[in-house]
Design a protein around this motif. Structure first.
Motif, PDB file in Angstrom:
ATOM      1  N   MET A  80       0.836  -1.184   0.000  1.00 54.44           N
ATOM      2  CA  MET A  80       0.000   0.000   0.000  1.00 54.44           C
ATOM      3  C   MET A  80       0.873   1.237   0.000  1.00 54.44           C
ATOM      4  O   MET A  80       1.970   1.232   0.539  1.00 54.44           O
ATOM      5  CB  MET A  80      -0.897  -0.003   1.222  1.00 54.44           C
ATOM      6  N   GLY A  81       0.376   2.274  -0.595  1.00 57.22           N
ATOM      7  CA  GLY A  81       1.115   3.522  -0.647  1.00 57.22           C
ATOM      8  C   GLY A  81       1.051   4.270   0.667  1.00 57.22           C
ATOM      9  O   GLY A  81       0.325   3.899   1.600  1.00 57.22           O
ATOM     10  N   PRO A  82       1.803   5.354   0.758  1.00 52.19           N
ATOM     11  CA  PRO A  82       1.832   6.115   2.011  1.00 52.19           C
ATOM     12  C   PRO A  82       0.525   6.853   2.299  1.00 52.19           C
ATOM     13  O   PRO A  82       0.300   7.284   3.415  1.00 52.19           O
ATOM     14  CB  PRO A  82       2.986   7.093   1.801  1.00 52.19           C
ATOM     15  N   TRP A  83      -0.338   6.995   1.300  1.00 51.48           N
ATOM     16  CA  TRP A  83      -1.591   7.712   1.502  1.00 51.48           C
ATOM     17  C   TRP A  83      -2.739   6.788   1.903  1.00 51.48           C
ATOM     18  O   TRP A  83      -3.869   7.237   2.091  1.00 51.48           O
ATOM     19  CB  TRP A  83      -1.965   8.481   0.233  1.00 51.48           C
ATOM     20  N   ALA A  84      -2.490   5.488   2.017  1.00 50.94           N
ATOM     21  CA  ALA A  84      -3.558   4.553   2.362  1.00 50.94           C
ATOM     22  C   ALA A  84      -4.169   4.845   3.742  1.00 50.94           C
ATOM     23  O   ALA A  84      -5.402   4.840   3.876  1.00 50.94           O
ATOM     24  CB  ALA A  84      -3.048   3.119   2.293  1.00 50.94           C
ATOM     25  N   PRO A  85      -3.385   5.130   4.790  1.00 52.77           N
ATOM     26  CA  PRO A  85      -4.016   5.470   6.075  1.00 52.77           C
ATOM     27  C   PRO A  85      -4.827   6.763   6.006  1.00 52.77           C
ATOM     28  O   PRO A  85      -5.861   6.884   6.671  1.00 52.77           O
ATOM     29  CB  PRO A  85      -2.836   5.613   7.038  1.00 52.77           C
TER      30      PRO A  85
ATOM     31  N   GLY B 104      -7.211   0.761   9.848  1.00 50.52           N
ATOM     32  CA  GLY B 104      -7.497  -0.373   8.961  1.00 50.52           C
ATOM     33  C   GLY B 104      -6.393  -0.674   7.968  1.00 50.52           C
ATOM     34  O   GLY B 104      -5.878  -1.807   7.930  1.00 50.52           O
ATOM     35  N   PRO B 105      -5.980   0.295   7.136  1.00 48.17           N
ATOM     36  CA  PRO B 105      -4.892   0.004   6.201  1.00 48.17           C
ATOM     37  C   PRO B 105      -3.568  -0.313   6.890  1.00 48.17           C
ATOM     38  O   PRO B 105      -2.789  -1.125   6.391  1.00 48.17           O
ATOM     39  CB  PRO B 105      -4.769   1.291   5.374  1.00 48.17           C
ATOM     40  N   LEU B 106      -3.329   0.309   8.032  1.00 47.14           N
ATOM     41  CA  LEU B 106      -2.088   0.001   8.748  1.00 47.14           C
ATOM     42  C   LEU B 106      -2.096  -1.431   9.273  1.00 47.14           C
ATOM     43  O   LEU B 106      -1.076  -2.123   9.225  1.00 47.14           O
ATOM     44  CB  LEU B 106      -1.881   0.987   9.896  1.00 47.14           C
ATOM     45  N   LEU B 107      -3.242  -1.882   9.755  1.00 43.54           N
ATOM     46  CA  LEU B 107      -3.352  -3.272  10.193  1.00 43.54           C
ATOM     47  C   LEU B 107      -3.198  -4.234   9.017  1.00 43.54           C
ATOM     48  O   LEU B 107      -2.562  -5.284   9.141  1.00 43.54           O
ATOM     49  CB  LEU B 107      -4.688  -3.512  10.896  1.00 43.54           C
ATOM     50  N   ALA B 108      -3.774  -3.884   7.884  1.00 42.18           N
ATOM     51  CA  ALA B 108      -3.645  -4.734   6.699  1.00 42.18           C
ATOM     52  C   ALA B 108      -2.192  -4.816   6.250  1.00 42.18           C
ATOM     53  O   ALA B 108      -1.705  -5.884   5.869  1.00 42.18           O
ATOM     54  CB  ALA B 108      -4.520  -4.195   5.572  1.00 42.18           C
ATOM     55  N   ASP B 109      -1.475  -3.708   6.325  1.00 42.04           N
ATOM     56  CA  ASP B 109      -0.062  -3.705   5.959  1.00 42.04           C
ATOM     57  C   ASP B 109       0.753  -4.539   6.943  1.00 42.04           C
ATOM     58  O   ASP B 109       1.679  -5.254   6.563  1.00 42.04           O
ATOM     59  CB  ASP B 109       0.453  -2.267   5.918  1.00 42.04           C
ATOM     60  N   GLU B 110       0.398  -4.466   8.210  1.00 45.68           N
ATOM     61  CA  GLU B 110       1.087  -5.266   9.223  1.00 45.68           C
ATOM     62  C   GLU B 110       0.850  -6.757   8.996  1.00 45.68           C
ATOM     63  O   GLU B 110       1.772  -7.569   9.099  1.00 45.68           O
ATOM     64  CB  GLU B 110       0.598  -4.859  10.607  1.00 45.68           C
TER      65      GLU B 110
END
Length: 157
Positions: free
Chosen positions: A50-55, A100-106
């Protein structure tokens, strides 16, 4: 320099020499390279970075959902506590959307670590230890849960 020795005589003591090469067929001459091998792009699968703008996009989505809830509940919020609960609802939903996106990236990082567990360098153990601790995604999820709980607590009066 030393004089060349006759074949078959042992080399002087303390001096290392390569053994004589066995007689074989001469090596094939090299040919010019006509086509260079191309670098293949990375395999894109269900786990994409994911890109940096996802969160930020997740936070905006959560804020929009919170705003929709405020619009639907605005007519019933008469007192200060109820309006404060609606504000906390929007903030909590925004934080929840950002986590949400941060958890998905993790999760993606953990899954990739499991896939590559066969060949694991020493620095990967440090990264695994960091992933087991308090990450930004987990912190945002914890804070959003607290804010949403606070919203419900304030609404009850």
């Amino acid at each position: 320099m030393t004089e060349p020795e006759e074949p078959g005589t042992p080399p002087p003591e303390g001096v290392a020499f390569a053994p004589p090469e066995p007689e074989s067929e001469p090596a094939q001459p090299t040919a010019p390279v006509t086509v260079r091998p191309s670098v293949r792009p990375r395999r894109s699968g269900p786990l994409t970075r994911m890109g940096p703008w996802a969160p930020v996009a997740g936070a905006l989505l959560g804020t929009v959902l919170g705003t929709i809830a405020v619009v639907l509940l605005a007519g019933s919020a008469d007192e200060f506590e109820q309006r404060l609960a609606l504000v906390l609802l929007v903030v909590g939903m925004g934080l929840l959307g950002a986590s949400g996106p941060l958890l998905a990236d993790e999760v993606r990082l953990v899954r990739r670590g499991v896939r590559e567990a066969a060949v694991r360098p020493a620095w990967a153990e440090t990264t695994a230890a960091l992933l087991n601790g308090l990450t930004p995604a987990r912190l945002l999820l914890l804070v959003s849960g607290f804010v949403l709980f606070l919203s419900a607590y304030v609404a009850r009066g």
